[in-house]
Design an enzyme around this catalytic site. Structure first.
Site, PDB file in Angstrom:
ATOM      1  N   CYS A 113     -31.802  45.380 -13.001  1.00 40.18           N
ATOM      2  CA  CYS A 113     -31.574  46.781 -12.645  1.00 40.18           C
ATOM      3  C   CYS A 113     -31.388  46.969 -11.144  1.00 40.18           C
ATOM      4  CB  CYS A 113     -32.758  47.625 -13.103  1.00 40.18           C
ATOM      5  SG  CYS A 113     -33.142  47.444 -14.846  1.00 40.18           S
ATOM      6  N   HIS A 254     -33.786  54.130  -8.933  1.00 42.09           N
ATOM      7  CA  HIS A 254     -33.477  53.564 -10.246  1.00 42.09           C
ATOM      8  C   HIS A 254     -34.102  54.452 -11.312  1.00 42.09           C
ATOM      9  CE1 HIS A 254     -33.032  51.044 -13.619  1.00 42.09           C
ATOM     10  NE2 HIS A 254     -34.240  50.515 -13.606  1.00 42.09           N
ATOM     11  N   ASN A 284     -32.549  54.431 -19.285  1.00 39.95           N
ATOM     12  CA  ASN A 284     -32.463  53.400 -18.259  1.00 39.95           C
ATOM     13  C   ASN A 284     -31.147  52.631 -18.456  1.00 39.95           C
ATOM     14  OD1 ASN A 284     -32.697  51.125 -16.671  1.00 39.95           O
ATOM     15  ND2 ASN A 284     -34.815  50.694 -17.232  1.00 39.95           N
TER      16      ASN A 284
HETATM   17  O1  UT7 Z   1     -35.514  48.862 -15.429  1.00 45.90           O
HETATM   18  C1  UT7 Z   1     -36.435  47.994 -15.963  1.00 45.90           C
HETATM   19  C2  UT7 Z   1     -37.721  48.496 -15.672  1.00 45.90           C
HETATM   20  N1  UT7 Z   1     -38.463  48.932 -16.824  1.00 45.90           N
HETATM   21  C3  UT7 Z   1     -39.342  49.890 -16.657  1.00 45.90           C
HETATM   22  O2  UT7 Z   1     -39.445  50.468 -15.617  1.00 45.90           O
HETATM   23  C4  UT7 Z   1     -40.308  50.197 -17.749  1.00 45.90           C
HETATM   24  C5  UT7 Z   1     -41.660  50.382 -17.151  1.00 45.90           C
HETATM   25  N2  UT7 Z   1     -42.649  50.741 -18.139  1.00 45.90           N
HETATM   26  C6  UT7 Z   1     -42.668  51.940 -18.733  1.00 45.90           C
HETATM   27  O3  UT7 Z   1     -41.824  52.773 -18.470  1.00 45.90           O
HETATM   28  C7  UT7 Z   1     -43.816  52.239 -19.657  1.00 45.90           C
HETATM   29  O4  UT7 Z   1     -44.760  51.208 -19.564  1.00 45.90           O
HETATM   30  C8  UT7 Z   1     -43.379  52.401 -21.124  1.00 45.90           C
HETATM   31  C9  UT7 Z   1     -42.555  53.683 -21.277  1.00 45.90           C
HETATM   32  C10 UT7 Z   1     -42.581  51.198 -21.578  1.00 45.90           C
HETATM   33  C11 UT7 Z   1     -44.597  52.543 -22.025  1.00 45.90           C
HETATM   34  O5  UT7 Z   1     -45.441  53.589 -21.596  1.00 45.90           O
HETATM   35  P1  UT7 Z   1     -46.995  53.345 -21.481  1.00 45.90           P
HETATM   36  O6  UT7 Z   1     -47.590  54.640 -21.104  1.00 45.90           O
HETATM   37  O7  UT7 Z   1     -47.210  52.179 -20.559  1.00 45.90           O
HETATM   38  O8  UT7 Z   1     -47.394  53.035 -22.985  1.00 45.90           O
HETATM   39  P2  UT7 Z   1     -48.113  51.739 -23.542  1.00 45.90           P
HETATM   40  O9  UT7 Z   1     -47.211  50.554 -23.459  1.00 45.90           O
HETATM   41  O10 UT7 Z   1     -49.450  51.639 -22.889  1.00 45.90           O
HETATM   42  O11 UT7 Z   1     -48.285  52.115 -25.070  1.00 45.90           O
HETATM   43  C12 UT7 Z   1     -49.151  53.173 -25.480  1.00 45.90           C
HETATM   44  C13 UT7 Z   1     -49.144  53.267 -26.996  1.00 45.90           C
HETATM   45  C14 UT7 Z   1     -49.385  51.942 -27.694  1.00 45.90           C
HETATM   46  O12 UT7 Z   1     -50.194  52.208 -28.829  1.00 45.90           O
HETATM   47  P3  UT7 Z   1     -51.769  51.901 -28.781  1.00 45.90           P
HETATM   48  O13 UT7 Z   1     -51.871  50.431 -28.480  1.00 45.90           O
HETATM   49  O14 UT7 Z   1     -52.322  52.747 -27.670  1.00 45.90           O
HETATM   50  O15 UT7 Z   1     -52.215  52.293 -30.149  1.00 45.90           O
HETATM   51  C15 UT7 Z   1     -48.016  51.526 -28.185  1.00 45.90           C
HETATM   52  O16 UT7 Z   1     -48.051  50.736 -29.333  1.00 45.90           O
HETATM   53  O17 UT7 Z   1     -47.867  53.728 -27.449  1.00 45.90           O
HETATM   54  C16 UT7 Z   1     -47.382  52.855 -28.501  1.00 45.90           C
HETATM   55  N3  UT7 Z   1     -45.931  52.837 -28.440  1.00 45.90           N
HETATM   56  C17 UT7 Z   1     -45.141  53.734 -29.047  1.00 45.90           C
HETATM   57  N4  UT7 Z   1     -45.418  54.778 -29.845  1.00 45.90           N
HETATM   58  C18 UT7 Z   1     -44.375  55.512 -30.295  1.00 45.90           C
HETATM   59  C19 UT7 Z   1     -45.141  51.973 -27.744  1.00 45.90           C
HETATM   60  N5  UT7 Z   1     -43.851  52.298 -27.886  1.00 45.90           N
HETATM   61  C20 UT7 Z   1     -43.824  53.386 -28.708  1.00 45.90           C
HETATM   62  C21 UT7 Z   1     -42.785  54.192 -29.209  1.00 45.90           C
HETATM   63  N6  UT7 Z   1     -43.113  55.239 -29.992  1.00 45.90           N
HETATM   64  N7  UT7 Z   1     -41.474  53.969 -28.923  1.00 45.90           N
END
Ligand code: UT7
Length: 334
Positions: A113, A254, A284
């Site tokens: 990215c 970004h 993204n």
């Molecule tokens: O350009 C490349 C760079 N990439 C990025 O910048 C991405 C950076 N990371 C992020 O933007 C965030 O970490 C995410 C948007 C990917 C995730 O957000 P988060 O607040 O860090 O969520 P998490 O990974 O801690 O997940 C929280 C919960 C989990 O469930 P439990 O374990 O708390 O029960 C996941 O399983 O959300 C669940 N989950 C979802 N639920 C519904 C993960 N993906 C989904 C989904 N829909 N699509």
């Protein structure tokens, strides 16, 4: 050192809009979760016949027309992409051919990215030395065909698109790239990776059967990394330019996640009106996100002659980059 300015811009996105509700039909997710965690409402997915090359050619043609530059006068075509049409040839040569840049060299930069900011910095180096007068800089990605739709935490975040700028040498003093930082920390490579399809793990019947394909991301790790490097690299680039945060007219970050952008803007002390955000409409788009946001900002009249732009990005590698770019004094094309 020869100065530069941006004389043309353009962007291209597929017509096919994919909403969060559309994705909720495919994977176990919801509009509410995606909006709250990422700020994304919808993204574009390419249709049959659209590729990284076709989107790049469309936005490049627009950028050249706006700049009033004939394709044959382009000296160098730089295309930042991690989702080229082919592993080889580089998509940059398809773009060079497609726009008719018959006298240009062409080079693809694969820096996740972060690629467009790396490419813009590279363009300035060729202009500063006098080696080139006109460089076309493109960021383009078609990642929707590489998503693993069994991985709900990653597939909902990405979208397709492309953006381009024409960077040209100018006699005006002190404009162009004023300061920059390019960074890489390969120790975090595993956090954002397409493990299969390269020479380390070629695509085989076995990898296909095990469903090992597609982009894999450790979202939490990348999130922590992004919030760490964005503010630091912006400040380092400002220091190199001998400028302060107050001198920034527009921050073009970004577009990975609205929460990351908010964090970076708040940490830097920049008000929302100085920050470009379109992640809600495109998700993204990886290396396309900065030029797509920049092109929309130009279209909306948010960039004036003499303005100081701050471009910051992070991504696979892991890599990061920040560039302070000052527009020249000449009026911008309509
Ligand atoms: O350009 C490349 C760079 N990439 C990025 O910048 C991405 C950076 N990371 C992020 O933007 C965030 O970490 C995410 C948007 C990917 C995730 O957000 P988060 O607040 O860090 O969520 P998490 O990974 O801690 O997940 C929280 C919960 C989990 O469930 P439990 O374990 O708390 O029960 C996941 O399983 O959300 C669940 N989950 C979802 N639920 C519904 C993960 N993906 C989904 C989904 N829909 N699509």
């Amino acid at each position: 050192m020869i100065s530069s300015t941006i004389t043309g811009w353009g962007h291209e996105v597929p017509d096919n809009v994919v909403t969060n509700d559309d994705l909720a039909q495919l994977v176990d997710t919801s509009d509410e979760w995606i909006r709250e965690r990422s700020g994304i409402r919808e993204r574009r997915h390419a249709s049959d016949g659209e590729t990284t090359a076709t989107m790049s050619i469309a936005c490049s043609t627009r950028a050249l027309e706006r700049a009033g530059v004939a394709p044959a006068d382009v000296d160098l075509v730089l295309v930042a992409s991690s989702s080229p049409d082919y592993l080889t040839p580089p998509v940059s040569s398809q773009v060079q051919e497609g726009i008719g840049a018959t006298h240009a060299g062409a080079m693809q930069l694969t820096v996740g990215c972060t690629g467009f900011v790396y490419a813009l910095v590279t363009a300035q180096q060729f202009i500063s030395t006098g080696a080139c007068r006109t460089v076309l800089v493109v960021g383009a990605e078609l990642t929707s065909r590489w998503m693993n739709y069994n991985d709900r935490s990653t597939c909902v975040l990405f979208g397709d698109g492309a953006g381009a700028v024409v960077v040209q040498a100018t006699e005006a003093d002190g404009c162009g790239l004023r300061g920059h930082v390019l960074g890489s920390d390969g120790s975090g490579a595993e956090h954002l990776i397409i493990p299969v399809g390269g020479v380390a793990q070629p695509t085989t019947k076995e990898t296909l059967a095990q469903d090992l394909g597609g982009l894999r991301m450790n979202g939490r790790e990348v999130f922590k990394f992004a919030t760490r490097v964005l503010g630091t690299s912006l400040q380092q680039a400002l220091d190199k330019a001998n400028l302060a945060v107050d001198d920034i007219d527009l921050l073009v970050p970004h577009q990975a996640n609205a929460r990351i952008i908010d964090f970076a803007a708040r940490e830097a002390g920049l008000p929302p009106e100085k920050v470009v955000v379109n992640v809600d409409r495109y998700g993204n788009t990886s290396a396309a996100s900065v030029p797509l946001a920049l092109s929309e900002a130009f279209d909306a009249g948010r960039v004036a002659p003499g303005d100081t732009l701050a471009l910051v990005a992070f991504g696979a590698g892991l890599t990061w980059a920040a560039a302070i770019y000052q527009m020249g004094p000449a009026p911008l094309p309509v």
